[in-house]
Design a protein around this motif. Structure first.
Motif, PDB file in Angstrom:
ATOM      1  N   LYS A 145       0.815  -1.210   0.000  1.00  0.00           N
ATOM      2  CA  LYS A 145       0.000   0.000   0.000  1.00  0.00           C
ATOM      3  C   LYS A 145       0.851   1.263   0.000  1.00  0.00           C
ATOM      4  O   LYS A 145       0.354   2.350  -0.297  1.00  0.00           O
ATOM      5  N   LEU A 146       2.116   1.096   0.339  1.00  0.00           N
ATOM      6  CA  LEU A 146       3.042   2.223   0.326  1.00  0.00           C
ATOM      7  C   LEU A 146       3.910   2.224  -0.937  1.00  0.00           C
ATOM      8  O   LEU A 146       4.821   3.030  -1.067  1.00  0.00           O
ATOM      9  N   GLY A 147       3.623   1.305  -1.846  1.00  0.00           N
ATOM     10  CA  GLY A 147       4.366   1.250  -3.101  1.00  0.00           C
ATOM     11  C   GLY A 147       5.684   0.525  -3.011  1.00  0.00           C
ATOM     12  O   GLY A 147       6.544   0.675  -3.896  1.00  0.00           O
ATOM     13  N   LEU A 148       5.877  -0.269  -1.958  1.00  0.00           N
ATOM     14  CA  LEU A 148       7.128  -1.005  -1.789  1.00  0.00           C
ATOM     15  C   LEU A 148       6.874  -2.494  -1.969  1.00  0.00           C
ATOM     16  O   LEU A 148       6.124  -3.105  -1.206  1.00  0.00           O
ATOM     17  N   TYR A 149       7.499  -3.083  -2.986  1.00  0.00           N
ATOM     18  CA  TYR A 149       7.287  -4.487  -3.322  1.00  0.00           C
ATOM     19  C   TYR A 149       8.611  -5.246  -3.233  1.00  0.00           C
ATOM     20  O   TYR A 149       9.697  -4.667  -3.396  1.00  0.00           O
ATOM     21  N   SER A 150       8.499  -6.525  -3.002  1.00  0.00           N
ATOM     22  CA  SER A 150       9.706  -7.351  -2.874  1.00  0.00           C
ATOM     23  C   SER A 150      10.536  -7.352  -4.152  1.00  0.00           C
ATOM     24  O   SER A 150      11.758  -7.544  -4.106  1.00  0.00           O
ATOM     25  N   SER A 151       9.895  -7.142  -5.300  1.00  0.00           N
ATOM     26  CA  SER A 151      10.615  -7.138  -6.572  1.00  0.00           C
ATOM     27  C   SER A 151      11.591  -5.970  -6.689  1.00  0.00           C
ATOM     28  O   SER A 151      12.463  -5.966  -7.571  1.00  0.00           O
ATOM     29  N   MET A 152      11.474  -4.983  -5.799  1.00  0.00           N
ATOM     30  CA  MET A 152      12.341  -3.812  -5.836  1.00  0.00           C
ATOM     31  C   MET A 152      13.678  -4.065  -5.141  1.00  0.00           C
ATOM     32  O   MET A 152      14.593  -3.253  -5.218  1.00  0.00           O
ATOM     33  N   ILE A 153      13.800  -5.188  -4.455  1.00  0.00           N
ATOM     34  CA  ILE A 153      15.005  -5.498  -3.693  1.00  0.00           C
ATOM     35  C   ILE A 153      16.073  -6.062  -4.622  1.00  0.00           C
ATOM     36  O   ILE A 153      15.771  -6.806  -5.554  1.00  0.00           O
ATOM     37  N   SER A 154      17.315  -5.761  -4.341  1.00  0.00           N
ATOM     38  CA  SER A 154      18.411  -6.269  -5.170  1.00  0.00           C
ATOM     39  C   SER A 154      18.511  -7.787  -5.065  1.00  0.00           C
ATOM     40  O   SER A 154      18.129  -8.392  -4.054  1.00  0.00           O
ATOM     41  N   GLU A 155      19.043  -8.401  -6.113  1.00  0.00           N
ATOM     42  CA  GLU A 155      19.172  -9.861  -6.154  1.00  0.00           C
ATOM     43  C   GLU A 155      20.056 -10.380  -5.023  1.00  0.00           C
ATOM     44  O   GLU A 155      19.747 -11.397  -4.389  1.00  0.00           O
ATOM     45  N   ALA A 156      21.147  -9.676  -4.758  1.00  0.00           N
ATOM     46  CA  ALA A 156      22.057 -10.107  -3.700  1.00  0.00           C
ATOM     47  C   ALA A 156      21.369 -10.078  -2.336  1.00  0.00           C
ATOM     48  O   ALA A 156      21.529 -10.997  -1.519  1.00  0.00           O
ATOM     49  N   SER A 157      20.601  -9.037  -2.073  1.00  0.00           N
ATOM     50  CA  SER A 157      19.879  -8.947  -0.798  1.00  0.00           C
ATOM     51  C   SER A 157      18.873 -10.080  -0.665  1.00  0.00           C
ATOM     52  O   SER A 157      18.719 -10.668   0.414  1.00  0.00           O
ATOM     53  N   TRP A 158      18.198 -10.398  -1.762  1.00  0.00           N
ATOM     54  CA  TRP A 158      17.222 -11.490  -1.737  1.00  0.00           C
ATOM     55  C   TRP A 158      17.899 -12.814  -1.379  1.00  0.00           C
ATOM     56  O   TRP A 158      17.357 -13.623  -0.620  1.00  0.00           O
ATOM     57  N   LEU A 159      19.065 -13.052  -1.948  1.00  0.00           N
ATOM     58  CA  LEU A 159      19.761 -14.303  -1.657  1.00  0.00           C
ATOM     59  C   LEU A 159      20.068 -14.439  -0.164  1.00  0.00           C
ATOM     60  O   LEU A 159      19.898 -15.511   0.426  1.00  0.00           O
ATOM     61  N   VAL A 160      20.499 -13.347   0.456  1.00  0.00           N
ATOM     62  CA  VAL A 160      20.799 -13.382   1.890  1.00  0.00           C
ATOM     63  C   VAL A 160      19.525 -13.564   2.702  1.00  0.00           C
ATOM     64  O   VAL A 160      19.466 -14.395   3.624  1.00  0.00           O
ATOM     65  N   LEU A 161      18.498 -12.811   2.375  1.00  0.00           N
ATOM     66  CA  LEU A 161      17.228 -12.897   3.109  1.00  0.00           C
ATOM     67  C   LEU A 161      16.630 -14.300   3.020  1.00  0.00           C
ATOM     68  O   LEU A 161      16.217 -14.884   4.036  1.00  0.00           O
ATOM     69  N   LYS A 162      16.578 -14.845   1.818  1.00  0.00           N
ATOM     70  CA  LYS A 162      15.986 -16.162   1.620  1.00  0.00           C
ATOM     71  C   LYS A 162      16.803 -17.255   2.295  1.00  0.00           C
ATOM     72  O   LYS A 162      16.242 -18.217   2.854  1.00  0.00           O
ATOM     73  N   SER A 163      18.114 -17.117   2.243  1.00  0.00           N
ATOM     74  CA  SER A 163      18.974 -18.120   2.874  1.00  0.00           C
ATOM     75  C   SER A 163      18.763 -18.149   4.381  1.00  0.00           C
ATOM     76  O   SER A 163      18.686 -19.226   4.990  1.00  0.00           O
ATOM     77  N   LEU A 164      18.658 -16.992   5.004  1.00  0.00           N
ATOM     78  CA  LEU A 164      18.429 -16.934   6.442  1.00  0.00           C
ATOM     79  C   LEU A 164      17.045 -17.463   6.804  1.00  0.00           C
ATOM     80  O   LEU A 164      16.873 -18.192   7.787  1.00  0.00           O
ATOM     81  N   GLN A 165      16.058 -17.118   5.990  1.00  0.00           N
ATOM     82  CA  GLN A 165      14.702 -17.601   6.265  1.00  0.00           C
ATOM     83  C   GLN A 165      14.622 -19.119   6.126  1.00  0.00           C
ATOM     84  O   GLN A 165      13.941 -19.802   6.913  1.00  0.00           O
ATOM     85  N   ALA A 166      15.329 -19.671   5.150  1.00  0.00           N
ATOM     86  CA  ALA A 166      15.311 -21.121   4.931  1.00  0.00           C
ATOM     87  C   ALA A 166      15.870 -21.884   6.118  1.00  0.00           C
ATOM     88  O   ALA A 166      15.514 -23.043   6.357  1.00  0.00           O
TER      89      ALA A 166
END
Length: 470
Positions: free
Chosen positions: A69-90
């Motif tokens: 609702k604030l115009g911020l989507y996960s697709s806006m995040i850099s690929e490298a940041s996603w890799l770290v976030l997903k790895s920690l969540q896994a």
């Protein structure tokens, strides 16, 4: 000449060429098109877009908001940041983007870097990545794990890393502690209160599309206000580098200081001298290489920090600003044009702004005929004396006036005399490097920008003139 000297000379010339390249020169590097700091930053999208979803939402009474609702989507995040976030969540840990990157994403700006905070401790973070990507734990007071992947550096901190505060800070936090708050929220709240400014205290969970705001940071972004999380005097005493960060963030985003911050900077300005030289250089480089050099120098001057960090240029702006207005000075117009060519997406090399200050110091010390300045600049671009002089003579047909840097372009200068003056200007630039080296805040940086390398500039100019007459 040994290999080291050759490399140093090449480094200097490449930096000065990038500073005075023809493309930049044609865009009036010292021209008359400079604007005020707000217009510079508006052109870079610093002000809140009136069509932004953030500007249309009431965020003052909410601590959790839907990022979409604030115009911020996960697709806006850099690929490298996603890799770290997903790895920690896994691995079963919670992980959030935090700080300035969340702020910049909400403003539709590309973040300078991405910071992540997680429920894992730093040893677990390092263990998670060290086999696949280089990672190391650094820092004593504020330890983080740095992960290198995809030509990007991601800084990961942990909720378990608690930084002890002063007695005054702990008393303040105890009084501000939310009366009803779930344990998970309390961890987030406590970490948010350890940060520098409200606009940097936001958390973003891209998996749940949630933004967490415990200090009305979103409201301050909307109102373009910079506030500290705890009383500014306590915050800046805890970490003096926050004073420089305040200037950097305010200048880049066109934010106004709260009265508390104004007062604290006034009272504690000389505490910046206690900051390590490397940290001062890092902050100066962030101010000057990422598209906000002009407003940064202007703000440093206004709050009395420029005379501490760059006393020569502070004295110059004080004297010339009284006569002509700060933004009409040659230095501020040079910085304005540097900002037109730099951004977070494409920052300039640190040697460019260092070279700019050195170049300007040389002109203030000994004013030059405009033809001499144009000839040196175009020579660095063309690498050919005849072409450089031809271009330079065309440029001075348009009157350019700066005091005290430039002399009146009345007398004719022969090619031979012009060559002598260009070489003399190169020598002055070499001497100005030594003057700037004496500034304590720049000493460490100057170890990588040695004055001896400037001899390469003198030799370059001499060689190109001699080639023409061989």
């Amino acid at each position: 000449m040994d290999g080291i000297s050759i490399r140093r000379n090449s480094l200097l010339l490449s930096r000065l060429k990038s500073l005075l390249s023809l493309k930049r020169f044609r865009h009036s590097f010292v021209g008359t098109g400079a604007q005020d700091k707000s217009s510079v930053n508006r052109s870079k999208g610093s002000h809140l877009n009136p069509d932004s979803k953030l500007g249309k939402m009431d965020t003052s009474q909410r601590t959790q908001l839907d990022s979409r609702k604030l115009g911020l989507y996960s697709s806006m995040i850099s690929e490298a940041s996603w890799l770290v976030l997903k790895s920690l969540q896994a691995r079963g840990f919670k992980a959030y983007l935090v700080g300035g990157c969340v702020r910049d994403l909400l403003l539709n700006r590309k973040p300078k870097d991405y910071d992540i905070i997680t429920t894992a401790n730093l040893k677990q973070v390092k263990k998670q990545f060290y086999r696949s990507y280089p990672s190391q734990i650094v820092g004593r007071r504020f330890p983080i794990c740095i992960v290198h992947l995809k030509n990007t550096v991601i800084e990961v901190s942990s909720f378990e890393t608690a930084v002890e505060g002063t007695i005054e800070k702990e008393k303040f936090l105890a009084a501000q502690k939310p009366p009803t708050c779930q344990k998970s929220d309390l961890v987030l709240w406590r970490d948010s209160m350890s940060r520098d400014f409200t606009v940097n205290s936001l958390f973003f969970n891209p998996f749940e599309h949630k933004i967490y705001d415990y200090a009305n940071g979103l409201g301050d972004i909307k109102s373009l206000k910079l506030r500290t999380l705890i009383p500014a005097h306590i915050s800046f005493t805890e970490d003096s580098a926050r004073i420089l960060r305040a200037v950097r963030i305010a200048a880049r985003l066109c934010l106004s200081f709260s009265k508390e911050i104004e007062s604290a900077i006034s009272d504690l300005s000389f505490s910046v001298l206690s900051i390590s030289q490397s940290r001062i250089m890092m902050e100066l480089n962030y101010m000057l290489s990422y598209g906000a050099a002009q407003p940064s120098i202007s703000l440093l001057q206004r709050v009395g920090l420029l005379e501490i960090l760059l006393p020569f240029h502070a004295a110059y702006l004080t004297k010339q600003g009284r006569k002509y207005g700060e933004n009409s000075t040659m230095l501020m117009k040079l910085l304005y044009n540097l900002d037109r060519l730099s951004s977070c997406e494409q920052p300039s090399d640190s040697g460019v702004w260092v070279g700019l200050f050195v170049f300007h110091m040389a002109l203030v010390d000994k004013p030059q005929h405009p033809l001499v300045v144009f000839s040196l600049a175009s020579l660095l671009y063309y690498g050919n004396w005849k072409a450089a002089v031809h271009f330079a003579r065309l440029q001075i047909e348009v009157p350019i006036s700066f005091e005290p840097e430039l002399l009146e372009a009345t007398a004719f200068i022969s090619d031979r005399e012009l060559a002598e003056r260009v070489i003399q200007l190169a020598i002055l630039i070499q001497e100005s490097v030594h003057i700037l080296t004496n500034a304590d805040s720049l000493h460490e940086m100057m170890e990588n920008f040695p004055g001896s390398a400037c001899s390469g500039l003198v030799g370059f100019c001499t060689k190109k003139y001699e080639e023409l007459h061989c």
